[in-house]
Every structure is written in C-alpha cells, then in structure tokens.
Design an enzyme around this catalytic site. Structure first.
Site, PDB file in Angstrom:
ATOM      1  CG  HIS A 119    -100.229 -35.549  53.979  1.00  0.00           C
ATOM      2  ND1 HIS A 119    -101.171 -34.924  54.878  1.00  0.00           N
ATOM      3  CD2 HIS A 119     -99.117 -35.358  54.686  1.00  0.00           C
ATOM      4  CE1 HIS A 119    -100.637 -34.475  55.977  1.00  0.00           C
ATOM      5  NE2 HIS A 119     -99.373 -34.759  55.894  1.00  0.00           N
ATOM      6  CB  CYS A 148     -97.520 -55.172  40.923  1.00  0.00           C
ATOM      7  SG  CYS A 148     -96.102 -54.789  39.883  1.00  0.00           S
ATOM      8  CB  ALA A 231    -110.937 -20.883  51.897  1.00  0.00           C
TER       9      ALA A 231
HETATM   10  P1  OAD Z   1    -108.516 -30.932  59.382  1.00  0.00           P
HETATM   11  O1  OAD Z   1    -109.749 -31.697  59.027  1.00  0.00           O
HETATM   12  O2  OAD Z   1    -107.882 -31.150  60.576  1.00  0.00           O
HETATM   13  O3  OAD Z   1    -108.836 -29.302  59.320  1.00  0.00           O
HETATM   14  C1  OAD Z   1    -109.611 -28.624  58.582  1.00  0.00           C
HETATM   15  C2  OAD Z   1    -109.356 -27.066  58.971  1.00  0.00           C
HETATM   16  O4  OAD Z   1    -110.192 -26.453  58.025  1.00  0.00           O
HETATM   17  C3  OAD Z   1    -110.214 -26.685  60.226  1.00  0.00           C
HETATM   18  O5  OAD Z   1    -109.280 -25.862  60.827  1.00  0.00           O
HETATM   19  C4  OAD Z   1    -111.493 -26.061  59.951  1.00  0.00           C
HETATM   20  O6  OAD Z   1    -111.799 -25.136  60.687  1.00  0.00           O
HETATM   21  C5  OAD Z   1    -111.114 -25.350  58.517  1.00  0.00           C
HETATM   22  N1  OAD Z   1    -112.032 -25.106  57.548  1.00  0.00           N
HETATM   23  C6  OAD Z   1    -113.129 -25.742  57.504  1.00  0.00           C
HETATM   24  N2  OAD Z   1    -114.067 -25.463  56.303  1.00  0.00           N
HETATM   25  C7  OAD Z   1    -113.396 -24.329  55.728  1.00  0.00           C
HETATM   26  C8  OAD Z   1    -113.527 -23.221  54.827  1.00  0.00           C
HETATM   27  N3  OAD Z   1    -114.611 -23.357  54.112  1.00  0.00           N
HETATM   28  N4  OAD Z   1    -112.697 -22.346  54.649  1.00  0.00           N
HETATM   29  C9  OAD Z   1    -111.602 -22.235  55.607  1.00  0.00           C
HETATM   30  N5  OAD Z   1    -111.251 -23.049  56.560  1.00  0.00           N
HETATM   31  C10 OAD Z   1    -112.089 -24.152  56.583  1.00  0.00           C
HETATM   32  O7  OAD Z   1    -107.643 -31.012  58.083  1.00  0.00           O
HETATM   33  P2  OAD Z   1    -106.053 -30.812  57.628  1.00  0.00           P
HETATM   34  O8  OAD Z   1    -105.910 -29.820  58.578  1.00  0.00           O
HETATM   35  O9  OAD Z   1    -105.915 -30.835  56.354  1.00  0.00           O
HETATM   36  O10 OAD Z   1    -103.545 -36.611  56.617  1.00  0.00           O
HETATM   37  O11 OAD Z   1    -105.558 -32.456  58.228  1.00  0.00           O
HETATM   38  C11 OAD Z   1    -104.382 -32.587  58.286  1.00  0.00           C
HETATM   39  C12 OAD Z   1    -104.069 -34.076  57.896  1.00  0.00           C
HETATM   40  O12 OAD Z   1    -104.616 -34.945  58.727  1.00  0.00           O
HETATM   41  C13 OAD Z   1    -104.662 -34.573  56.514  1.00  0.00           C
HETATM   42  O13 OAD Z   1    -103.852 -34.015  55.467  1.00  0.00           O
HETATM   43  C14 OAD Z   1    -104.927 -35.850  56.631  1.00  0.00           C
HETATM   44  C15 OAD Z   1    -105.432 -36.060  58.149  1.00  0.00           C
HETATM   45  O14 OAD Z   1    -105.132 -37.201  58.867  1.00  0.00           O
HETATM   46  C16 OAD Z   1    -103.367 -37.783  55.866  1.00  0.00           C
HETATM   47  O15 OAD Z   1    -104.393 -38.349  55.402  1.00  0.00           O
HETATM   48  C17 OAD Z   1    -102.007 -38.190  55.905  1.00  0.00           C
END
Ligand code: OAD
Length: 251
Positions: A119, A148, A231
């Site tokens: 991303h 730019c 994590a």
């Molecule tokens: P999310 O915010 O959707 O999910 C975060 C996950 O991390 C959840 O399943 C939580 O339960 C988990 N979580 C939180 N704290 C944690 C910890 N300490 N240890 C382990 N797990 C934990 O974030 P992403 O899945 O990364 O895209 O979201 C995907 C994409 O959606 C992002 O890259 C972003 C967003 O829109 C863009 O910006 C293009």
C-alpha cells in the site's frame, strides 16, 4: 496454548522460507492507530474524503495535511517488539520475507531486509503529472501542497481506494505466498483486497498458515493455527521457542 505451539513447532522445524503478512495491528503497540474497530481511523474519518484520488484533486490541501499528520505520528513512534522479532527471524531461517499493508516503513527500520509494501510508504511521493519521484524528502514549504518543477501537484505514494497495487510488490508477494513453508498473518482484518488475497494464495498452495491477532478475523476459519494476543507478545514467544530448538538454527 502448548498444544498449539507443538503444531507450530513441527512446522518450524522443517521450514526454510517464512513469510510474514502484516497489517495495521502490528504497529498498534507502537501507537499507530489501526483502521477498523472501535478506535479505528475509518471509524472517525471518511476514506472517500482522504484516501481517494478524486478527493485529492478536489481538495489537495486537506488530503496532503492528513498524510503529513500521519507522517508526524510515524516519526514520533518506533518499531516495536513484533517488528524487531520478525527481523530477528532472519538469523534462523534461510529466507524471511515481509509482505505488509502498512505504510509506516517500520519493518525496514526494524532491520527486515526483504519487505514488499503493498500500500505504499508514507515517506514516498510523486508528481501526479510527470510521475517524478520525491522519496524521503522534506517537501513541506509553509505547509502547502508541494509542486513539482513541471507544475504538477505532488501526492503521497500511498495506494488509495480504487487504485492498483504496485505491480512488482504484488507479484513478488504472490510468489512468496506460493513458495513459502509458513505464512504468518499478523494484525490484519484481512478485509481489503487484493492485498488480502495473499493468505488465500498460501492456503491454496497448501502452506501452513498461522494467524496472530487480538481477535477472530475472516481468516480464523481457514488458518492452521490462530494465536490470540498482542503481536508484540506472541511473536517473541514463538521466536524464543525457535531459539531453544538449536536444530532450527542455520548457524
Ligand atoms: P485493520 O484496522 O482493518 O485491522 C487491524 C487488525 O489488527 C484487526 O484485526 C485487529 O484485531 C488487529 N490488532 C490490533 N491490535 C493488535 C495487536 N497489538 N496485535 C495483533 N493484532 C492486533 O487494518 P488492516 O487490516 O491493516 O489501506 O487494514 C488494511 C488496509 O485498510 C490498510 O492497509 C489501509 C486500510 O484502508 C490503505 O490505506 C490503502
């Protein structure tokens, strides 16, 4: 828990290539907000107004300021135990690759050598007209959206909704998922595609899948093992067991 580690231990004992697929949850313990859930960014802000090319064209200043704000948070934070532990895995396995949806650059800062950023990266920018890159540069002039030399607006190199993922990073990530021995899915809701295809590709190729998350996700029903917890706590425990089994070491 012990029984779960036994399953993982056996997978780790023969593994040579490990892939970590990470999301916002891995940086949560560094103080970087996640996207979904009660305190998630998209619970307070509208992605349509901030993570969208048309929004940038409509109001570049708002979008630029939002990413500068997030960049500031990243600068004030540091990689945590989870990022550092993943980088330490490199000492014990032939190949360790990181496929991340995060834009904070923490995996590289923690010392991971192969990182595919699906991303983008908050430190990188490019001109929307000529494509000239402005990576790791301080572009702030009185807080205004930078331009730019060709006159085009400079935007953050972040994949916004509706945009394609960087082709190389994605195809290398697909290959990593197809050819690894174990794929760890860390701190992601696995809801945003195509990035979220990566664990499904590994599954399709019969790879051992381990999920580390504080709660159940879409993937919980298909992984071989779910480890529930932070994590930054679970990963060091796994690495500790790898270290104890000297036979896993490559030295
Ligand atoms: P999310 O915010 O959707 O999910 C975060 C996950 O991390 C959840 O399943 C939580 O339960 C988990 N979580 C939180 N704290 C944690 C910890 N300490 N240890 C382990 N797990 C934990 O974030 P992403 O899945 O990364 O895209 O979201 C995907 C994409 O959606 C992002 O890259 C972003 C967003 O829109 C863009 O910006 C293009």
């Amino acid at each position: 828990m012990l029984q779960q580690y036994e399953k993982l231990k056996s997978a780790l004992s023969s593994a040579k290539k490990i892939v970590f697929f990470t999301g916002a949850g891995i940086s949560a313990e560094s103080g970087i907000p996640t996207f979904r859930g009660k305190d998630g960014i998209w619970n307070k802000m509208k992605p349509d107004e901030l993570a969208n090319f048309n929004a940038f064209l409509r109001n570049p200043q708002i979008v630029w300021d939002w990413y500068q704000y997030r960049k500031k948070i990243v600068h004030q934070a540091s990689p945590n135990h989870a990022h550092l532990t993943i980088s330490e895995f490199q000492n014990y396995f032939d190949e360790v690759l990181v496929v991340t949806q995060n834009v904070d650059g923490f995996h590289s800062r923690a010392g991971s050598e192969i990182v595919y950023e699906l991303h983008g990266n908050i430190e990188k920018n490019y001109c929307i007209d000529c494509g000239k890159r402005f990576d790791f540069e301080n572009l702030e002039i009185e807080g205004k959206v930078p331009k730019c030399g060709c006159g085009g607006l400079i935007r953050p190199d972040i994949v916004w909704f509706g945009e394609l993922l960087p082709e190389d990073a994605y195809s290398l990530s697909e290959l990593a998922a197809e050819t690894c021995d174990i794929l760890f899915v860390i701190g992601t809701s696995a809801l945003v595609f195509p990035a979220a295809n990566i664990p499904y590709i590994a599954k399709k190729h019969g790879k051992f899948l381990v999920e580390v998350n504080i709660e159940k996700t879409e993937l919980s029903s298909i992984v071989d093992l779910s480890l529930f917890g932070k994590a930054g706590e679970i990963l060091p425990q796994i690495l500790q067991r790898v270290k104890e089994e000297k036979s896993y070491g490559k030295n």
